[in-house]
Each structure stands twice: as C-alpha cells, then as structure tokens.
Design a protein around this motif. Structure first.
Motif, PDB file in Angstrom:
ATOM      1  N   THR A   1      68.336  67.852  18.061  1.00 44.15           N
ATOM      2  CA  THR A   1      66.915  67.742  17.797  1.00 44.15           C
ATOM      3  C   THR A   1      66.743  67.328  16.342  1.00 44.15           C
ATOM      4  OG1 THR A   1      64.793  68.880  18.057  1.00 44.15           O
ATOM      5  CG2 THR A   1      66.614  70.181  17.165  1.00 44.15           C
ATOM      6  N   ALA A   2      65.510  67.290  15.866  1.00 41.00           N
ATOM      7  CA  ALA A   2      65.257  66.974  14.466  1.00 41.00           C
ATOM      8  C   ALA A   2      65.543  68.194  13.595  1.00 41.00           C
ATOM      9  CB  ALA A   2      63.810  66.529  14.281  1.00 41.00           C
ATOM     10  N   GLY A   3      65.889  67.947  12.338  1.00 47.08           N
ATOM     11  CA  GLY A   3      66.105  69.051  11.409  1.00 47.08           C
ATOM     12  C   GLY A   3      64.847  69.875  11.213  1.00 47.08           C
TER      13      GLY A   3
ATOM     14  N   GLY B   1      64.869  68.373   1.908  1.00 48.98           N
ATOM     15  CA  GLY B   1      63.840  67.864   2.804  1.00 48.98           C
ATOM     16  C   GLY B   1      63.879  66.356   2.919  1.00 48.98           C
ATOM     17  N   ASP B   2      65.078  65.787   2.836  1.00 50.80           N
ATOM     18  CA  ASP B   2      65.265  64.335   2.836  1.00 50.80           C
ATOM     19  C   ASP B   2      65.246  63.820   4.269  1.00 50.80           C
ATOM     20  OD1 ASP B   2      66.205  61.701   2.670  1.00 50.80           O
ATOM     21  OD2 ASP B   2      67.623  62.167   1.072  1.00 50.80           O
ATOM     22  N   GLU B   3      64.322  62.913   4.597  1.00 44.71           N
ATOM     23  CA  GLU B   3      64.196  62.420   5.968  1.00 44.71           C
ATOM     24  C   GLU B   3      65.442  61.706   6.454  1.00 44.71           C
ATOM     25  OE1 GLU B   3      62.017  58.295   6.370  1.00 44.71           O
ATOM     26  OE2 GLU B   3      60.771  59.657   5.189  1.00 44.71           O
ATOM     27  N   ASN B   4      66.295  61.254   5.545  1.00 43.62           N
ATOM     28  CA  ASN B   4      67.538  60.610   5.952  1.00 43.62           C
ATOM     29  C   ASN B   4      68.533  61.595   6.565  1.00 43.62           C
ATOM     30  OD1 ASN B   4      67.096  57.819   5.013  1.00 43.62           O
ATOM     31  ND2 ASN B   4      67.005  58.762   2.984  1.00 43.62           N
ATOM     32  N   TYR B   5      68.275  62.875   6.381  1.00 46.86           N
ATOM     33  CA  TYR B   5      69.165  63.918   6.904  1.00 46.86           C
ATOM     34  C   TYR B   5      68.419  64.849   7.867  1.00 46.86           C
ATOM     35  CZ  TYR B   5      72.013  62.261   3.051  1.00 46.86           C
ATOM     36  OH  TYR B   5      72.731  61.466   2.194  1.00 46.86           O
ATOM     37  N   ASP B   6      67.369  64.331   8.478  1.00 47.17           N
ATOM     38  CA  ASP B   6      66.509  65.162   9.319  1.00 47.17           C
ATOM     39  C   ASP B   6      67.057  65.216  10.746  1.00 47.17           C
ATOM     40  OD1 ASP B   6      64.483  66.567  10.479  1.00 47.17           O
ATOM     41  OD2 ASP B   6      62.848  65.286   9.771  1.00 47.17           O
TER      42      ASP B   6
ATOM     43  N   ASN C   1      68.769  50.623   8.722  1.00 48.61           N
ATOM     44  CA  ASN C   1      69.399  50.680   7.413  1.00 48.61           C
ATOM     45  C   ASN C   1      70.533  51.687   7.500  1.00 48.61           C
ATOM     46  OD1 ASN C   1      68.356  53.303   6.929  1.00 48.61           O
ATOM     47  ND2 ASN C   1      66.523  52.485   5.934  1.00 48.61           N
ATOM     48  N   SER C   2      71.070  52.098   6.379  1.00 42.51           N
ATOM     49  CA  SER C   2      72.280  52.916   6.417  1.00 42.51           C
ATOM     50  C   SER C   2      72.053  54.299   7.009  1.00 42.51           C
ATOM     51  CB  SER C   2      72.871  53.049   5.012  1.00 42.51           C
ATOM     52  OG  SER C   2      71.944  53.702   4.154  1.00 42.51           O
ATOM     53  N   ARG C   3      70.798  54.773   7.036  1.00 41.34           N
ATOM     54  CA  ARG C   3      70.527  56.120   7.513  1.00 41.34           C
ATOM     55  C   ARG C   3      69.455  56.209   8.600  1.00 41.34           C
ATOM     56  NH1 ARG C   3      74.115  60.270   6.280  1.00 41.34           N
ATOM     57  NH2 ARG C   3      74.995  59.912   4.216  1.00 41.34           N
ATOM     58  N   LYS C   4      68.703  55.134   8.820  1.00 37.82           N
ATOM     59  CA  LYS C   4      67.563  55.183   9.740  1.00 37.82           C
ATOM     60  C   LYS C   4      67.613  54.028  10.729  1.00 37.82           C
ATOM     61  CE  LYS C   4      64.301  57.486   9.387  1.00 37.82           C
ATOM     62  NZ  LYS C   4      63.189  57.467   8.432  1.00 37.82           N
ATOM     63  N   VAL C   5      66.940  54.237  11.882  1.00 41.51           N
ATOM     64  CA  VAL C   5      66.752  53.198  12.889  1.00 41.51           C
ATOM     65  C   VAL C   5      65.252  53.097  13.144  1.00 41.51           C
ATOM     66  CG1 VAL C   5      67.278  52.423  15.234  1.00 41.51           C
ATOM     67  CG2 VAL C   5      68.982  53.738  13.948  1.00 41.51           C
ATOM     68  N   TYR C   6      64.723  51.859  13.201  1.00 45.52           N
ATOM     69  CA  TYR C   6      63.290  51.630  13.358  1.00 45.52           C
ATOM     70  C   TYR C   6      63.024  50.895  14.665  1.00 45.52           C
ATOM     71  CZ  TYR C   6      63.162  52.864   8.428  1.00 45.52           C
ATOM     72  OH  TYR C   6      63.300  53.532   7.233  1.00 45.52           O
ATOM     73  N   TYR C   7      61.924  51.278  15.342  1.00 47.63           N
ATOM     74  CA  TYR C   7      61.637  50.725  16.671  1.00 47.63           C
ATOM     75  C   TYR C   7      60.150  50.869  16.977  1.00 47.63           C
ATOM     76  CZ  TYR C   7      62.790  55.689  16.834  1.00 47.63           C
ATOM     77  OH  TYR C   7      62.872  57.028  16.524  1.00 47.63           O
TER      78      TYR C   7
ATOM     79  N   HIS D   1      64.959  60.870  17.089  1.00 50.25           N
ATOM     80  CA  HIS D   1      63.593  60.502  16.731  1.00 50.25           C
ATOM     81  C   HIS D   1      62.946  61.580  15.856  1.00 50.25           C
ATOM     82  CE1 HIS D   1      59.546  58.996  16.921  1.00 50.25           C
ATOM     83  NE2 HIS D   1      59.132  60.136  17.449  1.00 50.25           N
ATOM     84  N   ALA D   2      62.248  61.129  14.787  1.00 50.57           N
ATOM     85  CA  ALA D   2      61.675  62.116  13.869  1.00 50.57           C
ATOM     86  C   ALA D   2      60.361  61.698  13.230  1.00 50.57           C
ATOM     87  CB  ALA D   2      62.688  62.443  12.762  1.00 50.57           C
ATOM     88  N   TYR D   3      60.062  60.389  13.139  1.00 50.66           N
ATOM     89  CA  TYR D   3      58.934  59.957  12.319  1.00 50.66           C
ATOM     90  C   TYR D   3      58.134  58.831  12.965  1.00 50.66           C
ATOM     91  CZ  TYR D   3      61.297  62.665   8.747  1.00 50.66           C
ATOM     92  OH  TYR D   3      61.909  63.687   8.066  1.00 50.66           O
ATOM     93  N   GLY D   4      56.858  58.760  12.575  1.00 46.38           N
ATOM     94  CA  GLY D   4      55.991  57.659  12.949  1.00 46.38           C
ATOM     95  C   GLY D   4      55.753  56.744  11.766  1.00 46.38           C
ATOM     96  N   GLY D   5      55.080  55.642  12.028  1.00 47.67           N
ATOM     97  CA  GLY D   5      54.768  54.696  10.968  1.00 47.67           C
ATOM     98  C   GLY D   5      53.694  53.739  11.416  1.00 47.67           C
ATOM     99  N   ALA D   6      53.180  52.953  10.474  1.00 46.33           N
ATOM    100  CA  ALA D   6      52.070  52.049  10.765  1.00 46.33           C
ATOM    101  C   ALA D   6      52.459  50.965  11.767  1.00 46.33           C
ATOM    102  CB  ALA D   6      51.563  51.417   9.480  1.00 46.33           C
ATOM    103  N   THR D   7      53.686  50.485  11.690  1.00 50.68           N
ATOM    104  CA  THR D   7      54.122  49.407  12.586  1.00 50.68           C
ATOM    105  C   THR D   7      55.337  49.784  13.423  1.00 50.68           C
ATOM    106  OG1 THR D   7      55.466  48.432  10.819  1.00 50.68           O
ATOM    107  CG2 THR D   7      53.203  47.615  11.072  1.00 50.68           C
ATOM    108  N   THR D   8      56.164  50.696  12.939  1.00 50.21           N
ATOM    109  CA  THR D   8      57.332  51.146  13.708  1.00 50.21           C
ATOM    110  C   THR D   8      57.508  52.648  13.527  1.00 50.21           C
ATOM    111  OG1 THR D   8      58.823  50.638  11.848  1.00 50.21           O
ATOM    112  CG2 THR D   8      58.611  48.962  13.590  1.00 50.21           C
TER     113      THR D   8
END
Length: 286
Positions: A112-114, A165-170, A227-233, A260-267
């Motif tokens: 799950t997410a951190g 609290g770094d999202e790259n390690y969530d 990128n090295s720590r995240k995937v966007y979709y 999966h952990a985050y939302g965004g304006a376009t991905t």
C-alpha cells in the motif's frame, strides 16, 4: 540475468516476451465515459481518503479524474485478480477512521502507500505516526465480504517516508496475522526499465471514495512518463485508492510496477518499484 517469474512473484529481471494488455472487464472501453445514471454521489458523511490525514484536502491527493470518467465497477470481486485487492478501513492513532486500498504480494503481506500506514504532518494532536490498526477486506463488494476480513497492527514503510515525508518513498506494507493471501492469491511485482514502462499499459483497481462505499473500480491507460522514483499516468482514480497497485499484464501474468499515491492536474502518479523497493517488498513478503 533473466529469470522467469513463479506464480505470484516476479524475479528481479523479467522475461519481456509477450505484450501488455487490459483486463477483460465487461463493457470497458478506455476513454468512454460512464452514463450519468451509473455514477454514484456518496453521502457527505462517508469516510475520507487516508491521504487527507497527511496532506489535507489540497493536492497531492489521489482523487483526480481527467476528462470523462471511464472507470468501470468490478462486480465479480470474488474471482482473481479482483479478490487480491483489498478495501482498507484504517484507524489512526487518535481514533479517527479513514479508507484506502491494498493488494496482496504474498500469503500474509499487502502493499500500500506509506501514508496509509504512517501519517505525517496532520496538524492534529495525537494523529501522526503509525496508524493503530487496519481492517483488510479482500474482494469487498459493498456490504459483501466474500473472504471476510482480518485486522492488522503490524506495518512497514521506509525512513524516507517516516522521517522526511518524501513522496518518492511513499510506500509501505501491511502484515496480516493470517495467511489470507493463500486463499485470495496475489500479484507479482518487478523493477522495469524506463523503456519498458513507457511502452506499458497501466492497470489500476481499487476502492474510491466517490463511488458507493466499499465498491471496487477499474481503469487503465498507457503510461505517460517516468522518472527515477515515480511513474505518471492518466488513469482515473479517486480518494480511497491510495495504495492501489499499478500493474501490467505480461503473458497472462500480472506484475505491479508502482504503488498509486498521488493525483495531479494532468496525470496521477505512483511510487515506482525500483530495485531497492523490489528488495524491500521481497523482504516484507518473506
């Protein structure tokens, strides 16, 4: 060295023969919106996404639908792979309750997410830190629990999340006191190259809070970027799906490559399964 995966567990490097595909969800067409009549508007008193405990109601939450909402409800939750995904009822240290999603990677381990297992920067006295307990309900379909539930008080995450609290390690794990995964099954997982991920279709299924309570919903799209720590979709999700698997299908087998952990304006985005994440997952599974 290439290593073929055993059922439910990916090797450190996967055989790349075969192609990605979508799940065979009846009536599902990517980009095709639901009719207005099939969209459920929840009651205002429904439990909220665990992401709000750490981040509040502003981004980066996991509740982002871009354009038409083409998610489809999974009603056959008692069959694999849908039963490997679990609705989570999370009780924080202060007794507040929240929702999230997890998925089995072994007999007694869910990923799950951190921020599902460890709350950061809530601003509420007594809420931060490890959650008190999580009720795990695999294959939940509204009020129906085809495999019952199990409550865990045993969790894992990494210092990049607990300290910074770094999202790259969530990302994190739930260790159950029973081997329920042997009944419901689990997903494999793998660390893939940038090129493999950019060519992949991402599948996401979980328990969003903007639909009827405890119902499972699915969507899929090709990966937008990495990128090295995240995937966007551009896969539609909503609050409550924090912790869902982002997975691909190779030769009929399912392998997660992000959490999966985050939302965004376009991905939307998830924490990428890199080699260190992969190694932690194998340790937590064992």
């Amino acid at each position: 060295m290439m290593q073929p995966p055993s059922p439910g567990e990916a090797g450190g490097a996967l055989d790349e023969a075969g192609s990605d595909d979508l799940e065979a969800v009846e009536g599902y067409r990517p980009g095709e919106a639901l009719t207005a009549a099939s969209v459920h508007v929840p009651d205002l008193d429904n439990l909220r996404d665990i992401g709000e405990a750490s981040f509040g109601v502003a981004p980066p939450l996991s509740e982002t639908v871009h354009g038409p909402d083409d998610r489809r409800q999974i009603t056959t939750t008692s069959v694999y792979p849908w039963r490997a995904f679990a609705s989570l009822l999370i009780t924080a240290a202060d007794g507040s309750r929240w929702i999230g999603t997890g998925w089995f990677i072994g007999p007694h381990t869910l990923m799950t997410a951190g921020h599902v297992v460890y709350i950061k920067n809530s601003g509420v006295p007594g809420r931060d830190g490890w959650v008190r307990s999580i009720q795990v309900m695999p294959g939940r379909n509204g009020n129906s629990l085809p495999y019952g539930s199990v409550t865990s008080t045993n969790f894992r995450t990494v210092s990049g999340w607990t300290n910074g609290g770094d999202e790259n390690y969530d990302y994190g794990a739930i260790i159950t006191p029973t081997d329920l995964g042997n009944t419901v099954g689990w997903l494999g997982f793998g660390a893939y190259s940038d090129a493999d991920l950019r060519a992949s279709v991402g599948n996401v299924s979980g328990y969003p809070g903007d639909k009827a309570a405890g119902t499972q919903w699915y969507d899929a799209r090709k990966i937008a970027s990495v990128n090295s720590r995240k995937v966007y979709y551009d896969i539609d999700t909503a609050g409550g799906q924090s912790g869902s698997a982002v997975y691909r299908i190779v030769n009929g087998q399912r392998y997660a490559f992000a959490i999966h952990a985050y939302g965004g304006a376009t991905t939307n985005s998830g924490t990428r399964i890199t080699s260190p994440v992969f190694n932690n997952m194998r340790t937590w599974k064992a």
